[in-house]
Structure formats: structure tokens, C-alpha cells
Design an enzyme around this catalytic site. Structure first.
Site, PDB file in Angstrom:
ATOM      1  N   HIS A  75     -15.365-131.258  -8.439  1.00  0.00           N
ATOM      2  CA  HIS A  75     -15.243-132.494  -9.232  1.00  0.00           C
ATOM      3  C   HIS A  75     -14.776-132.168 -10.652  1.00  0.00           C
ATOM      4  CE1 HIS A  75     -16.966-134.685  -5.952  1.00  0.00           C
ATOM      5  NE2 HIS A  75     -18.110-134.062  -6.046  1.00  0.00           N
ATOM      6  N   ASP A 101     -14.699-134.253   0.759  1.00  0.00           N
ATOM      7  CA  ASP A 101     -16.051-134.493   0.246  1.00  0.00           C
ATOM      8  C   ASP A 101     -16.903-135.381   1.168  1.00  0.00           C
ATOM      9  OD1 ASP A 101     -18.287-134.600  -1.325  1.00  0.00           O
ATOM     10  OD2 ASP A 101     -17.365-135.556  -3.052  1.00  0.00           O
TER      11      ASP A 101
HETATM   12 ZN   LIG Z   1     -19.951-132.829  -2.533  1.00  0.00          ZN
END
Ligand SMILES: [Zn+2]
Length: 479
Positions: A286, A340
Site C-alpha cells: 500500500h 489484495d
Molecule cells: Zn492486504
């Protein structure tokens, strides 16, 4: 009955493609030789007359991509969290997480294998040939380690990858507390408990198993879920370790605020401030809320960043500074993408959102195309593809990236008859693929020199999808 494993057929030896996307861009008339080890042995351009024993590919070929961040079990939750919860003034990452824990608490090893196998087929169909599983679901629903084998759920993922035919980097996750000032885990998190030593042992066992196309790395859930002393312990254990080390970081503004309150530093700033911690093995997942100074510190440490655009959009996380990541360290930051939460499974959607988020926030076009050194005339899709091929290889722990001798023989054969590619000049093919193609125009997908997708179809798709449906019915029948 032993399952027919996808990608377990005969390995190809020589392939010939009319065009191939190599390190320097497109090349014509490319002969590709595959070695005994399933890696490219020789890549020769300008071979107008292919040898008689070469398999002629019908369309241009691209290197397969690495899905650098996945939680397979969350595939069972995709599409099931798009309403506001009663009593919530607004819905955000934290309320989504509460509902995600419902699946995490229920899922059995057999269900995980079924869900993961279906996901991995979808990822292959999307154009991913390797997936990094950020694996924090370790124990039985009561929080007690599985008696037969504490790695039962890790092997369920490895079995699913083998059945689907995708490569797997398994990342057991250090996870020990519910927040910066929490003494331990919440009841809903008890399946996740793993300290530094157990994380290290899990990684070593997965490697020692020596399964084909399965490797292991290490992960730390986040700074809020691991104490500094445990991170230090893992750092010491991993001295000399050559695999990747992943960590969720700075996904949420609340996490940044909590880190500032607990440590006086922002999360990425904290990581960069620890002596000898960050290096080229580290992958910051991220890294959404970062300052320019933090980006430069990551670049200086030669660490990588894994951006998960469709999940970050779905969860309302925010938008990272892609342009800065692309130019930092003279364009050498390893940059990769991840599916993800697996709310969508699409290479093109990740790349589109990576760019579109920037366009919307900046009110500019072609942000990635204009950022970073290298070929100055590269288009948006070309620059992104090039960066995520090399960055993804780093995130997966590969020594080589793309269609080059020594890299694993993975590739995607583009269907030249796909409707979005008809009439497209050759030089714009990648842009059309990423920005204008709604489907998944692969005629074939090769992993380690073996076909897992032929004529656009995966041999085990129907059987795997049926088991996924049964697992979903069992998971959700309790409401
Ligand atoms: Zn994750």
C-alpha cells in the site's frame, strides 16, 4: 483419484512468436528456448524462419505478471460487502474489516483450498502467473494450532496453487496484537497468532518442502500488529535470508495517526529510521499515505512498494503518489501491483486504476507515461507494464524478471482476434490491452514452460468452480 494437475503436462522446448515484449520493448520474430529447469534458456530476436521443431504462437507475447499481494480467503467475500451496515453513519475500512473477520473465523482447510483454487484460476485467466499470498490465517477456529500439522492452511494454499498451475510465494505473517497499545489479539483474530520465531520456522518449512513453483518469504502484518521487539527479532532471524519480506504499511490515515501517537513517527518513517532494517528484500504494501521524504527514504533503502489499486479504491483507502514513486531513486524503486482483497481479479483493472486514480486526483492525463527515466517515448501502459514486471519479480523473490534467459518461462499469448485489438497499430497494442480491453484476451498462458491456459481455456476450470460454489454455499448458509 489423484487430481489432474494443471501445468503438469509436457514442457515445451522451443516457441516462436511474431512479436515479444522484451526488456527493451517490442521485438519481432522471436525464438524462445526453454531449459530443463523450466526457465528461458535462450531468447533470440530476428529469427524470420523458425526451426521445424518450434511451436508457432498465434499472437504477440508478454511476460506474465506477479500478483504481489493477495489474501486468497477474502475471495469468498468479494461482492458481499457493498451495503452500509445498520448503525454505521459511514462505512470504511474498519467496518469492512469486521465483516471480513466473519469469513476468517469460519473457513475450513478444505474450503480455503476450494476458494483459493478458484481464485488462482481466475488470476491465471487475468494474466498473473505468480501470486504472493500474505498468509495470516494460521490456526483452527478456536485459535489452537492444527494438531496434524500447524501449516495445514499454508499447505491448502500450496495445493490450490499446484492444482491451478500458478506459481506461489507463501508469506507467513508475524501477527501478535490488535493495535499499537494492545497487549494481544482480539478473540476474532485468534486464528492469526504467530510470533517471530514461528513465522521464521513456517517460512523455513515451506522452503524445505521443495515443492515445484512454491517458494516462501516473510511478512509482518503491520506496525500496529507487531511490537518493535518482535520486528527486531525477525530481522535478526532473517539475516542472510534471500527471500522477500512484506509488510502492510500506511494504508489508512488512522494507522498513520496511531503510529504518530505511539512512536512519534509516521509508519514508513518509523521503518526507515530503524538501523539496518529496510533493504532490497522489503516490500511495502500500500504505502498510500506517504510524504515525499518517506518515498525518498524507501528509494534510498532500495526497498519496493506494492500498490493494490482496486482494493484501495473499494476500501476507500486513498491514493498514493504514483508519480513520485516512479521517479524516486532514479526510477529504480521496485513497483508492483496486488489484487489484495480479490474483490476483482484483473491485471488490466489494477493498471487502469493505478493510472486513473492519479488522473482524477491531479486532473491530468498520462501521469505514468511522463514520469521516470528510461525510454522517453514510452506510453502509459508500456511504462507501467515494464515497472510491474521487474517490481513483481522482486516482490516474489525471483532472481530474474521478464522474458530473459534465467527467468522462469512464463508468458501470455495475446489473442490477435480480440475485438478491442482489431485494427490496432502494433505500437499501441499495450495501451489498447490495458485501457481499451474489457475482457481477458489471452489465447494461452505458460507457467514454467507448461501451458495452463490453452485456446483461452483452463483444463480444470469447471471442476474447480464447482468446488468453489459448494464452499461458498457452506460458508454462507449460516447467514
Ligand atoms: Zn492486504
Amino acid at each position: 483419484v489423484a487430481p489432474v494437475l494443471s501445468g503438469a503436462g509436457t514442457r515445451e522446448q522451443n516457441l516462436w512468436a511474431p512479436r515479444a515484449w522484451l526488456a527493451a520493448g517490442w521485438a519481432n520474430d522471436v525464438l524462445l528456448r526453454i531449459g530443463e529447469d523450466g526457465c528461458w534458456r535462450e531468447v533470440t530476436i530476428g529469427v524470420a524462419a523458425p526451426p521445424a521443431d518450434a511451436v508457432l504462437l498465434s499472437g504477440p507475447v508478454l511476460p506474465g505478471l506477479v500478483d504481489a499481494h493477495s489474501h486468497a480467503f477474502q475471495r469468498a467475500f468479494a461482492g458481499l460487502a457493498e451495503r452500509r451496515e445498520a448503525g454505521h453513519g459511514h462505512d470504511d475500512f474498519w467496518s469492512w474489516r469486521e465483516r471480513m473477520y466473519t469469513v476468517a473465523q469460519r473457513i475450513t482447510p478444505e474450503q480455503l483450498r476450494a476458494v483459493a483454487a478458484h481464485l488462482f484460476v481466475e488470476l491465471l485467466e487475468a494474466g498473473y502467473t505468480q501470486v504472493c499470498e500474505f498468509h495470516y490465517l494460521q490456526h483452527g477456529p478456536d485459535g489452537v494450532a492444527y494438531q496434524d500439522d500447524p501449516l495445514t492452511l499454508a499447505w491448502a494454499l500450496a495445493d490450490a496453487a499446484e492444482e491451478a498451475g500458478i506459481g506461489l510465494t507463501l508469506l507467513p505473517v508475524l501477527y501478535e496484537r490488535a493495535g499499537f497499545d494492545a497487549p494481544g489479539l482480539r478473540v476474532e483474530q485468534r486464528r492469526f497468532a504467530l510470533d517471530a520465531d514461528a513465522t521464521w520456522r513456517a517460512c523455513a518449512r515451506i522452503r524445505a518442502a521443495g515443492r515445484e513453483r512454491v517458494d516462501a518469504g516473510l511478512a509482518i502484518h503491520s506496525l500496529r500488529a507487531a511490537a518493535p521487539a518482535s520486528i527486531e527479532r525477525l530481522q535478526r532471524l532473517a539475516e542472510g535470508f534471500d527471500g522477500p519480506i512484506h509488510i502492510h504499511v500506511a494504508e489508512q490515515t488512522r494507522e498513520v495517526e496511531e503510529s504518530l501517537a505511539a512512536t512519534g513517527l509516521r509508519p514508513v518513517e518509523w521503518l526507515a529510521s530503524r538501523p539496518g532494517l529496510l533493504d532490497s528484500r522489503w516490500q511495502l504494501v500500500h504505502a498510500t499515505h506517504v510524504t515525499p521524504t518517506e518515498v525518498d527514504a524507501v528509494a534510498a533503502a532500495a526497498a519496493g512498494v506494492v500498490i493494490c489499486p482496486s482494493t484501495e479504491a473499494n476500501l476507500g483507502d486513498g491514493v498514493t503518489d504514483l508519480a513520485r514513486w516512479l521517479v524516486a531513486g532514479e526510477g529504480r524503486v521496485a513497483l508492483s501491483i496486488g489484487s489484495d482483497s480479490n474483490v476483482t481479479r484483473s491485471v488490466r483493472e489494477e493498471l487502469r486504476w493505478l493510472e486513473y486514480g492519479q488522473r482524477l486526483a491531479r486532473r491530468q492525463r498520462a501521469v505514468a507515461a511522463g514520469a521516470g527515466p528510461g525510454a522517453p517515448d514510452a506510453s502509459t501502459a508500456e511504462r507501467l507494464w515494464q515497472r510491474v514486471v521487474s517490481g513483481g519479480a522482486r516482490a516474489a523473490g525471483f532472481g530474474a524478471a521478464g522474458i530473459v534467459p534465467g527467468a522462469r518461462a512464463d508468458l501470455l499469448v495475446v489473442d490477435p482476434l480480440d475485438s478491442s485489438l482489431r485494427g490496432m497499430p502494433a505500437s499501441n497494442l499495450l495501451d489498447a490491452l490495458v485501457f481499451s480491453s474489457p475482457g481477458a484476451p489471452w489465447r494461452g498462458v505458460l507457467v514454467g514452460g507448461r501451458w495452463v491456459l490453452r485456446d483461452g481455456a483452463h483444463a480444470r476450470r469447471a471442476a474447480i468452480a464447482a468446488r468453489f460454489e459448494a464452499a461458498m454455499a457452506a460458508l454462507w448458509s449460516a447467514g
